[in-house]
Write a protein that holds these residues in place. Structure first.
Motif, short mmCIF file in Angstrom:
data_model
loop_
_atom_site.label_atom_id
_atom_site.label_comp_id
_atom_site.label_asym_id
_atom_site.label_seq_id
_atom_site.Cartn_x
_atom_site.Cartn_y
_atom_site.Cartn_z
N MET A 43 -6.05 -15.15 4.59
CA MET A 43 -6.25 -13.69 4.51
C MET A 43 -5.74 -12.91 5.72
O MET A 43 -6.30 -11.87 6.06
CB MET A 43 -7.71 -13.36 4.19
N ARG A 46 -4.05 -9.66 2.53
CA ARG A 46 -4.96 -9.76 1.38
C ARG A 46 -4.86 -8.46 0.61
O ARG A 46 -4.18 -7.52 1.01
CB ARG A 46 -6.39 -10.12 1.80
N GLY A 47 -5.58 -8.41 -0.55
CA GLY A 47 -5.41 -7.26 -1.45
C GLY A 47 -4.36 -7.66 -2.48
O GLY A 47 -3.26 -8.11 -2.12
N ALA A 48 -4.71 -7.47 -3.76
CA ALA A 48 -3.87 -8.03 -4.83
C ALA A 48 -2.38 -7.64 -4.74
O ALA A 48 -1.51 -8.51 -4.77
CB ALA A 48 -4.47 -7.65 -6.18
N ARG A 89 -4.56 -18.48 -3.79
CA ARG A 89 -5.76 -17.73 -4.20
C ARG A 89 -5.71 -17.57 -5.72
O ARG A 89 -4.68 -17.17 -6.26
CB ARG A 89 -5.81 -16.35 -3.52
N ALA A 162 -4.02 -3.09 1.57
CA ALA A 162 -4.11 -4.03 0.44
C ALA A 162 -2.85 -4.00 -0.41
O ALA A 162 -2.74 -4.74 -1.39
CB ALA A 162 -5.32 -3.68 -0.42
N THR A 168 -4.10 1.66 -3.66
CA THR A 168 -4.34 1.99 -5.08
C THR A 168 -5.58 2.88 -5.19
O THR A 168 -5.48 4.06 -5.49
CB THR A 168 -4.48 0.72 -5.93
N GLN A 195 -14.15 -6.11 4.52
CA GLN A 195 -12.90 -5.35 4.36
C GLN A 195 -13.15 -3.84 4.39
O GLN A 195 -12.27 -3.08 4.79
CB GLN A 195 -12.22 -5.72 3.03
N THR A 235 -8.58 -3.31 -8.09
CA THR A 235 -8.85 -4.49 -8.93
C THR A 235 -7.86 -5.60 -8.63
O THR A 235 -6.72 -5.34 -8.21
CB THR A 235 -8.80 -4.15 -10.43
N ASP A 236 -8.32 -6.81 -8.86
CA ASP A 236 -7.45 -7.98 -8.71
C ASP A 236 -6.89 -8.44 -10.05
O ASP A 236 -5.85 -9.09 -10.10
CB ASP A 236 -8.22 -9.13 -8.06
N ASN A 245 -12.95 -7.51 -9.43
CA ASN A 245 -12.70 -6.94 -8.11
C ASN A 245 -13.65 -7.60 -7.12
O ASN A 245 -14.49 -8.43 -7.49
CB ASN A 245 -12.86 -5.42 -8.13
N LYS A 246 -13.53 -7.21 -5.87
CA LYS A 246 -14.31 -7.80 -4.79
C LYS A 246 -15.79 -7.91 -5.12
O LYS A 246 -16.36 -6.99 -5.71
CB LYS A 246 -14.10 -6.95 -3.54
#
Ligand code: MRU
Length: 341
Positions: A43, A46-48, A89, A162, A168, A195, A235-236, A245-246
């Motif tokens: 990480m 990180r962040g999609a 991931r 992210a 986003t 985060q 969202t991931d 999401n997280k």
């Protein structure tokens, strides 16, 4: 904010080391795809959407490494690199979306590896640029939902850091402010990796956007007290029935629903995975020491007590007011209608 990741003129991947924020703004540079894969895993990035671009750039490094090999051997080695990158991931769609997009180029050009490598490098750079454009459009679409004076609560970091730039969930806020509206942000701290406290607070302060940090346990009370006008999260992965999401997002969504606070999800189409349902998705479980120790430093749980560390949770569509993509704002039914095919 400066870009979180870029391709340098001498073919390296340069990224902000997000594990050091907010105390130090330092950069990492890699020319080996294995190091990029590791940076996703631990990480540094990180962040999609940022993970997606890092994955594409990692693939580009792999094609450079193997481009002198005969085509068959080149394909074998690059496929191995794709497996390493995919294995970093499991939850964010963008990682798989990005590797597949690069793989399509690699496998569909009957050309020599050196030419393929050049095309892949260009594609990875294009994906970084596209990410910023997509986020700007999410900003435009989402800003229409915000009124002058709104206080927006967000969870985790779905901001510039992210993504490549602009973010986003934070994009509508940035665009609304650029358009003259006064908007302020409440950021959940987001245990265990913090985060929200470390990254969302850092980038908003950097860009002079008013932000207050709260403990994760406070959002329900603040909504009840009428101190939150809207929630926007990132969202991931979006499946045909839910938003991933997280960890903690689901509880925020429940509190928002109960207090009639609109709950929006900012979702670039690269996070849509509508052929799946929530049951199909692997939720990442990270090392339990992340829960046991605060940022790897102070142990807060007695020796010998087990900790669980699920990194993401599942918010069912019934709790989601609207989903903001680069194309517009949609209810979940409208989203499925527009994108499922
Ligand atoms: O574990 P992280 O920090 O990669 O999780 C990030 C999130 O959950 C974000 O909200 C999500 O990736 C969207 S980022 C635009």
């Amino acid at each position: 904010m400066i870009p979180s990741i870029e391709w340098t003129h001498d073919n390296k991947v340069k990224m902000i080391d997000q594990t050091l924020l907010p105390h130090k703004l330092e950069f990492l540079e890699f020319k080996d795809y294995r190091d990029v894969a590791n940076s996703i895993k631990v990480m540094n990035i990180r962040g999609a959407p940022a993970i997606g671009v890092a994955a594409a750039m990692g693939m580009a490094l792999a094609t450079i490494e193997y481009k002198a090999l005969p085509k068959e051997e080149f394909l074998k080695r690059v496929e191995g690199a794709a497996d390493v990158i995919r294995g970093t991931r499991p939850t964010a769609s963008n990682l798989f979306w990005a590797v597949n997009r690069i793989w399509k180029i690699i496998s569909s050009f009957p050309d020599n590896p050196s030419n393929i490598s050049e095309l892949v490098v260009e594609e990875a750079k294009l994906m970084a640029q596209e990410d910023v454009n997509v986020n700007k459009n999410i900003g435009k679409n989402g800003a229409t939902l915000l009124e002058d004076g709104d206080v927006v609560l967000t969870h985790c970091n779905a901001g510039s850091l992210a993504t490549v730039q602009y973010g986003t969930a934070l994009a509508p806020i940035r665009t609304a402010i650029e358009g003259g509206k006064k908007i302020s942000v409440i950021a959940d701290e987001t245990r265990p990796r913090l985060q929200g406290a470390r990254l969302t607070a850092y980038e908003l302060q950097y860009d002079k956007i008013p932000v207050k940090v709260i403990s994760d346990t406070s959002s329900g009370l603040l909504m009840r007290l009428g101190k939150v006008d809207k929630v926007i999260v990132g969202t991931d992965r979006v499946t045909s029935d839910a938003v991933f999401n997280k960890i903690g997002t689901y509880l925020v969504a429940l509190a928002a629903y109960d207090n009639k606070v609109p709950f929006y999800v900012a979702a670039p189409t690269s996070t849509l995975s509508l052929h799946e349902t929530a049951e199909d998705v692997t939720i990442e479980q990270r090392d339990s020491t992340e829960v046991k120790n605060v940022l790897g430093k102070v142990q807060i749980v007695p020796d010998g007590v087990e900790c669980l560390n699920y990194a993401f949770d599942i918010t069912p569509f019934r709790l989601v007011t609207g989903i903001i993509t680069e194309d517009g704002v949609f209810t979940s039914e409208e989203l499925l209608k527009k994108y499922k095919s």
